[in-house]
Design an enzyme around this catalytic site. Structure first.
Site, PDB file in Angstrom:
ATOM      1  N   ASP A  15       0.112  -1.149  -0.283  1.00  0.00           N
ATOM      2  CA  ASP A  15       0.070   0.269  -0.226  1.00  0.00           C
ATOM      3  C   ASP A  15       0.660   1.275   0.204  1.00  0.00           C
ATOM      4  OD1 ASP A  15      -2.176   1.490   0.799  1.00  0.00           O
ATOM      5  OD2 ASP A  15      -2.003   1.931   2.970  1.00  0.00           O
ATOM      6  N   SER A  16       0.368   2.122  -0.538  1.00  0.00           N
ATOM      7  CA  SER A  16       0.550   3.689   0.048  1.00  0.00           C
ATOM      8  C   SER A  16       1.475   4.080   1.261  1.00  0.00           C
ATOM      9  CB  SER A  16       0.002   5.055  -1.339  1.00  0.00           C
ATOM     10  OG  SER A  16      -1.003   4.416   0.253  1.00  0.00           O
ATOM     11  N   TYR A  47      -0.421   8.867  -2.408  1.00  0.00           N
ATOM     12  CA  TYR A  47      -0.326   7.910  -3.706  1.00  0.00           C
ATOM     13  C   TYR A  47      -2.010   8.813  -4.787  1.00  0.00           C
ATOM     14  CZ  TYR A  47       2.917   4.045  -3.550  1.00  0.00           C
ATOM     15  OH  TYR A  47       4.082   3.489  -3.257  1.00  0.00           O
ATOM     16  N   GLY A  48      -2.592   9.177  -3.779  1.00  0.00           N
ATOM     17  CA  GLY A  48      -4.291   9.781  -4.221  1.00  0.00           C
ATOM     18  C   GLY A  48      -4.551  11.122  -4.667  1.00  0.00           C
ATOM     19  N   CYS A  78      -3.808  -0.550  -2.151  1.00  0.00           N
ATOM     20  CA  CYS A  78      -3.541   0.279  -2.420  1.00  0.00           C
ATOM     21  C   CYS A  78      -5.107   0.482  -3.182  1.00  0.00           C
ATOM     22  CB  CYS A  78      -2.679   1.114  -2.797  1.00  0.00           C
ATOM     23  SG  CYS A  78      -3.169   3.297  -2.809  1.00  0.00           S
ATOM     24  N   ASN A  79      -5.850   1.383  -3.202  1.00  0.00           N
ATOM     25  CA  ASN A  79      -7.206   1.961  -4.099  1.00  0.00           C
ATOM     26  C   ASN A  79      -6.275   2.646  -5.400  1.00  0.00           C
ATOM     27  OD1 ASN A  79     -10.352   0.700  -3.322  1.00  0.00           O
ATOM     28  ND2 ASN A  79      -8.907   1.752  -1.691  1.00  0.00           N
ATOM     29  N   THR A  80      -5.364   3.349  -5.036  1.00  0.00           N
ATOM     30  CA  THR A  80      -5.340   4.337  -6.090  1.00  0.00           C
ATOM     31  C   THR A  80      -4.618   3.916  -6.983  1.00  0.00           C
ATOM     32  OG1 THR A  80      -5.385   6.059  -4.833  1.00  0.00           O
ATOM     33  CG2 THR A  80      -3.342   6.266  -6.529  1.00  0.00           C
ATOM     34  N   GLU A 160      -6.289   8.867   9.935  1.00  0.00           N
ATOM     35  CA  GLU A 160      -4.755   8.354  10.323  1.00  0.00           C
ATOM     36  C   GLU A 160      -4.904   9.106  11.702  1.00  0.00           C
ATOM     37  OE1 GLU A 160      -0.984   8.776   8.226  1.00  0.00           O
ATOM     38  OE2 GLU A 160      -2.004   7.478   6.520  1.00  0.00           O
ATOM     39  N   CYS A 192     -11.267   3.089  -0.729  1.00  0.00           N
ATOM     40  CA  CYS A 192     -10.399   3.436  -0.862  1.00  0.00           C
ATOM     41  C   CYS A 192      -9.481   3.169   0.968  1.00  0.00           C
ATOM     42  CB  CYS A 192     -10.185   5.155  -0.083  1.00  0.00           C
ATOM     43  SG  CYS A 192      -8.441   5.861   0.939  1.00  0.00           S
ATOM     44  N   THR A 193      -8.418   2.619   1.015  1.00  0.00           N
ATOM     45  CA  THR A 193      -8.092   1.861   1.896  1.00  0.00           C
ATOM     46  C   THR A 193      -8.664   1.754   4.000  1.00  0.00           C
ATOM     47  OG1 THR A 193      -5.522   2.930   1.985  1.00  0.00           O
ATOM     48  CG2 THR A 193      -5.844   0.507   1.378  1.00  0.00           C
ATOM     49  N   HIS A 194      -8.275   3.641   3.652  1.00  0.00           N
ATOM     50  CA  HIS A 194      -8.704   4.756   5.580  1.00  0.00           C
ATOM     51  C   HIS A 194      -9.877   4.612   5.564  1.00  0.00           C
ATOM     52  CE1 HIS A 194      -4.636   5.477   4.214  1.00  0.00           C
ATOM     53  NE2 HIS A 194      -4.219   6.001   5.609  1.00  0.00           N
TER      54      HIS A 194
HETATM   55  N1  DGL Z   1      -3.648   4.019  -0.266  1.00  0.00           N
HETATM   56  C1  DGL Z   1      -4.653   4.700  -0.225  1.00  0.00           C
HETATM   57  C2  DGL Z   1      -6.065   4.340  -1.271  1.00  0.00           C
HETATM   58  O1  DGL Z   1      -6.400   3.477  -0.935  1.00  0.00           O
HETATM   59  C3  DGL Z   1      -5.093   6.190   0.317  1.00  0.00           C
HETATM   60  C4  DGL Z   1      -3.643   7.223   0.467  1.00  0.00           C
HETATM   61  C5  DGL Z   1      -3.328   7.303  -0.671  1.00  0.00           C
HETATM   62  O2  DGL Z   1      -3.248   8.218  -0.879  1.00  0.00           O
HETATM   63  O3  DGL Z   1      -1.952   7.260  -0.975  1.00  0.00           O
HETATM   64  O4  DGL Z   1      -6.713   5.049  -2.364  1.00  0.00           O
END
Ligand code: DGL
Length: 276
Positions: A15-16, A47-48, A78-80, A160, A192-194
């Site tokens: 993940d990012s 990454y987003g 990571c979704n992005t 976070e 999104c992961t969060h």
């Molecule tokens: N992990 C990213 C996602 O799921 C969220 C955090 C980021 O922007 O890196 O898109």
């Protein structure tokens, strides 16, 4: 024989940063005997808000590091990254690669009654239109679907910080999601992961009539099926989890506890990803 040694290898997840721990948590709950190597690219998060080219390059470096560790499957938690880099990762790795978007999209299509699906994610994920494409690709014949999307960048720092059920979280949820609620979506993909950390606050605002789709849960189900199909499931041992980050392990441990609870993290090391 060969298959057996393949199944002994760990699953690699990246993940990012820390957010992919929501995916790790679901995988560990469903497949408690699997060894896992988790990589959080904490030096280059988020990454987003980055371009697809940059996200692809970072994702390839993450994958190369994990491949060097001898993994049997690669999970882009990571979704992005899943939105833009899966074709590049599949071309390069030679092992099963799974992202978090298709499992979530399929679950949304299964769940919707009205055909109105909301999707929330980072700016890059929403801009890529990956969820629209996956949802339209997964729909049954003749089903008419409307996909309404919204990027919610502030949800990431809120999660976070552990500010998931306080007035700031409530107000942010209201501002971002009012439009989706007014438009009457009956299913909302947490893309999104969060975002699963904010599930309670989001559910309260959207109301109980709206089903929230947690991509992490759906991805873990897909990983189990894929391991079974490829005869790669590992059974009968205690799992080992190793964690790597590209920067600031102290912060990763601290924030990781918000995601996994007190005893969640195993061995944690730092890696320089620029050499991959
Ligand atoms: N992990 C990213 C996602 O799921 C969220 C955090 C980021 O922007 O890196 O898109």
């Amino acid at each position: 024989m060969e298959k057996k040694s393949e199944s002994d290898k760990p699953i690699g997840i990246f993940d990012s940063g820390v957010g992919g721990l929501t995916v790790l948590k679901e995988i560990a709950a469903r497949l408690p005997e699997e060894d896992i190597i988790y990589l959080g690219d904490t030096a280059r998060v988020p990454y987003g808000i980055k371009s697809p080219e940059t996200v692809i390059k970072f994702s390839q470096q993450n994958a190369r590091f994990l491949l060097e560790k001898g993994i049997k499957m690669l999970v882009a938690a990571c979704n992005t990254s899943s939105a833009v880099s899966l074709p590049a990762l599949r071309e390069e790795t030679g092992i099963p690669v799974i992202g978090v978007i298709e499992p979530g999209a399929r679950a949304a299509v299964r769940s919707t009654k009205t055909g109105k699906i909301g999707v929330i994610g980072t700016e890059a994920t929403i801009k890529s239109m990956a969820y629209e494409k996956a949802i339209k690709g997964a729909r049954g014949q003749g089903a008419k679907l409307e996909v309404i999307t919204k990027s919610c960048p502030l949800f990431v720092p809120l999660a976070e910080e552990g500010w998931i059920e306080n007035p700031v979280a409530e107000m942010t949820v209201e501002i971002y999601l009012k439009d989706l609620r007014d438009k009457g979506v009956d299913t909302l993909v947490l893309g999104c992961t969060h975002y699963p950390l904010l599930k309670n606050t989001i559910q309260r605002f959207m109301g109980n009539g709206v089903l929230l789709i947690d991509s992490a849960e759906e991805t873990a189900k897909d990983i189990e099926s894929l391991l079974k199909e490829n005869d790669l499931l590992l059974k009968g041992k205690l799992s080992i989890k190793n964690f790597y980050v590209s920067d600031n392990p102290e912060r990763f441990s601290k924030v990781g506890r918000v995601f996994l609870g007190e005893n969640g993290l195993g061995r944690l090391s730092t890696v320089d990803l620029s050499r991959y």
